[in-house]
Design an enzyme around this catalytic site. Structure first.
Site, PDB file in Angstrom:
ATOM      1  N   HIS A  57       0.813  -1.211   0.000  1.00  0.00           N
ATOM      2  CA  HIS A  57       0.000   0.000   0.000  1.00  0.00           C
ATOM      3  C   HIS A  57       0.853   1.270   0.000  1.00  0.00           C
ATOM      4  O   HIS A  57       0.333   2.351  -0.230  1.00  0.00           O
ATOM      5  CB  HIS A  57      -0.987  -0.008   1.172  1.00  0.00           C
ATOM      6  CG  HIS A  57      -0.377   0.178   2.521  1.00  0.00           C
ATOM      7  ND1 HIS A  57      -0.116  -0.867   3.379  1.00  0.00           N
ATOM      8  CD2 HIS A  57       0.002   1.287   3.190  1.00  0.00           C
ATOM      9  CE1 HIS A  57       0.394  -0.418   4.501  1.00  0.00           C
ATOM     10  NE2 HIS A  57       0.484   0.903   4.417  1.00  0.00           N
TER      11      HIS A  57
ATOM     12  N   ASP B 139       0.409  -7.645   1.263  1.00  0.00           N
ATOM     13  CA  ASP B 139       0.787  -6.256   1.503  1.00  0.00           C
ATOM     14  C   ASP B 139       2.307  -6.072   1.525  1.00  0.00           C
ATOM     15  O   ASP B 139       2.855  -5.371   2.378  1.00  0.00           O
ATOM     16  CB  ASP B 139       0.180  -5.739   2.806  1.00  0.00           C
ATOM     17  CG  ASP B 139       0.087  -4.214   2.843  1.00  0.00           C
ATOM     18  OD1 ASP B 139       0.458  -3.572   1.845  1.00  0.00           O
ATOM     19  OD2 ASP B 139      -0.335  -3.665   3.882  1.00  0.00           O
TER      20      ASP B 139
ATOM     21  N   SER C 213       4.708   2.120   7.937  1.00  0.00           N
ATOM     22  CA  SER C 213       4.428   1.045   6.987  1.00  0.00           C
ATOM     23  C   SER C 213       5.676   0.656   6.213  1.00  0.00           C
ATOM     24  O   SER C 213       6.340   1.501   5.621  1.00  0.00           O
ATOM     25  CB  SER C 213       3.342   1.483   6.008  1.00  0.00           C
ATOM     26  OG  SER C 213       2.138   1.730   6.672  1.00  0.00           O
TER      27      SER C 213
END
Length: 569
Positions: free
Chosen positions: A139, A170, A248
């Protein structure tokens, strides 16, 4: 990019299965659309700590600054040196492997599929692995047009190329071709799956500043976890270290300085604090091995069945199970999957790859632990053959070999970075339904606001044929020809001139080859749209000019099956 909030998925819930006992094995987990959408109505929220955006940085600069306390909150603890991976946190080889990822995103406009949205920038984290490659979250580079990375302590950003993107897990893999970037950069070493209460240290570039941040915690839970971005269920590790926007893609290290996971999402709710999740090394290794085997990311396989727990003794007796036999009940099989040749409805799945499955769908996992048997599926690769033991009607046991396949969803969760498909005739705009399309049309709460029949297709329908799509009349652009049809929006197209619509390609071919005077579109809810074929083709050109649309169809539809060009206006 503003942090995206999604409600945490609860295992196996659906409207016709309120106790959560029915789930579908897909991508190593239960049916992602059903679980990721219906279970959003549960109280908890899973939140992707998305790359830090300019708005995040602005809010952080305006925030009141307070001294950072120590682990126990005391000033003495704050001043005390803390031990981290490989010794103290200042150890350069470990910290230097962590990089900051900058991305320019240009998302498709699914509501106006001939356009793209305004580009925006974001930043996240990543780290170097052997082979001069970098791992980050999928993402972080979603719909990217440019990706750059910067090393710790450097003022130079290097352009990175995307090698592979795995939306289900992911994870994304990048490479930097410039040799100066790799000068003196040591990749991380991967460690084993941690144990409960093991200390972990998450390193990255989260919101609140421009330099590297380090947060510590312990492993609090290991289980099959819903991956919010991928809408799949894979092995996940829950930790109590803070994971915020910008974290992230950053690595999580154990006390030996080995990477044991990638930060990717957290739990945001009034009832919880400091609940974060990391992608563990088994999932990371599957992604890397899959890429190295095939030269591209293939994904996680699925068995292609929906199953139900068999904890009720009357259910077991009524289906001819003997005392001591255990397993789960097969409710449905996807018609397009290889398992449909061997497994029948209401068979009982007793073993997967030689491992006994309990009546609640769990299998042994390490010492004294159990985990959902979908974990075993996620460890395999697409096209692998596995041995499964079945209990057929009448109590007959059978062992068969089944080839695992890539999941195919009637309404896809991801579009693989491709622009959306569309087709326009006489002002009528047709497009296939995807989750990004529903989100574009109805917002974050699309699973409440979208038409009931489309939600039913998304949550419960299976593809009966390969490449099948749910095609809708998205909107009707104003034109003299389409008077009276303007209020029709997002209604499924069932047939054209009596011929069933299998996909958008089918619809385009039927319109292009139509010799009848009229085009009869049969829609859901018993609606009908009729246009004179010749007049509709003539009106299309003016409609495209008024709305500044370059073509009457998307690029993937401009060449027909026989290589002929589609109409362009």
């Amino acid at each position: 990019m503003a942090p995206r909030k999604r409600k945490k998925d609860a295992p196996g819930s659906s409207e016709d299965d309120p106790d959560g006992s029915a789930v579908r094995i897909n991508g190593g987990g239960a049916d992602p659309p059903a679980r990721a959408m219906i279970t959003r109505r549960r109280a908890r929220e899973a939140h992707i700590p998305t790359p830090e955006s300019k708005a995040d940085r602005s809010r952080a600069k305006n925030a009141r600054r307070v001294p950072a306390p120590g682990i126990d909150g005391s000033p003495e603890a704050a001043r005390a040196p803390r031990e981290g991976p490989g010794g103290r946190l200042g150890d350069d080889p470990v910290l230097d492997a962590v990089v900051k990822v900058f991305c320019i995103h240009t998302e498709p406009n699914f509501s106006l599929p001939w356009q793209r949205k305004r580009q925006y920038s974001s930043s996240g984290s990543g780290f170097a692995i052997p082979g001069r490659r970098i791992l980050t979250n999928a993402h972080c580079v979603d719909h990217h047009t440019q990706v750059k990375v910067k090393r710790r302590g450097s003022d130079v950003k290097y352009v990175a190329q995307t090698m592979a993107v795995g939306p289900e897990c992911d994870i994304a893999m990048l490479r930097v071709d410039h040799p100066d970037f790799w000068d003196g950069l040591e990749p991380v070493d991967f460690g084993e799956l941690p144990q409960l209460q093991d200390a972990v240290t998450v390193i990255g570039y989260p919101i609140g500043g421009d330099t590297m941040s380090v947060s510590s915690g312990v492993v609090s839970r290991i289980e099959v976890t819903p991956y919010v971005h991928g809408a799949a269920d894979l092995l996940g590790v829950q930790i109590d270290a803070a994971i915020n926007a910008g974290n992230s893609g950053g690595p999580a290290f154990n006390e030996a300085g080995e990477c044991v996971g990638i930060a990717f999402q957290s739990l945001k709710s009034e009832d919880v604090e400091n609940v974060g999740y990391i992608i563990p090394t088994p999932v990371i290794e599957h992604f890397i091995t899959d890429f190295e085997r095939n030269g591209r990311y293939m994904g996680f396989p699925c068995l292609g069945i929906e199953w139900q727990k068999m904890e009720n003794p009357h259910l077991r007796e009524g289906l001819d199970m003997r005392p001591g036999q255990k397993g789960v009940l097969v409710r449905r099989i996807e018609p397009t999957c290889p398992a449909s040749q061997h497994i029948d409805q209401y068979d009982i799945l007793m073993k997967f790859d030689g491992v006994d499955i309990a009546n609640d769908g769990t299998v042994p996992f390490r010492s004294g632990e159990r985990i959902g048997f979908t974990y075993l599926v996620s460890r395999k690769y697409i096209d692998d053959e596995v041995e499964v033991s079945l209990l057929k009607k009448g109590g007959r046991e059978m062992t068969v070999n089944i080839r695992l396949h890539a999941p195919y969803r009637l309404i896809p969760v991801h579009v693989g970075g491709k622009p959306p498909s569309y087709f326009i005739i006489g002002g009528l705009v047709f497009t296939p339904v995807t989750v990004p399309y529903l989100r574009s049309e109805y917002g974050k709460e699309y699973d409440f606001d979208a038409p009931v029949k489309l939600l039913d297709r998304m949550l419960h329908s299976m593809a009966e044929e390969k490449e099948q799509q749910v095609v809708v009349l998205s909107q009707v652009l104003a034109a003299d020809l389409s008077i009276g049809y303007e209020d029709i929006v997002n209604t499924q197209v069932l047939a054209l001139n009596g011929q069933k619509i299998h996909s958008l390609r089918t619809l385009v071919d039927l319109v292009d080859s139509c010799k009848d005077k009229y085009l009869h579109f049969d829609l859901d809810y018993n609606q009908k749209v009729v246009l004179e074929a010749k007049a509709a083709r003539a009106a299309t050109k003016s409609v495209l000019q008024v709305h500044c649309i370059p073509y009457d169809r998307s690029e993937d539809l401009r060449k027909g099956p026989k290589g002929r060009l589609g109409q362009s206006q």
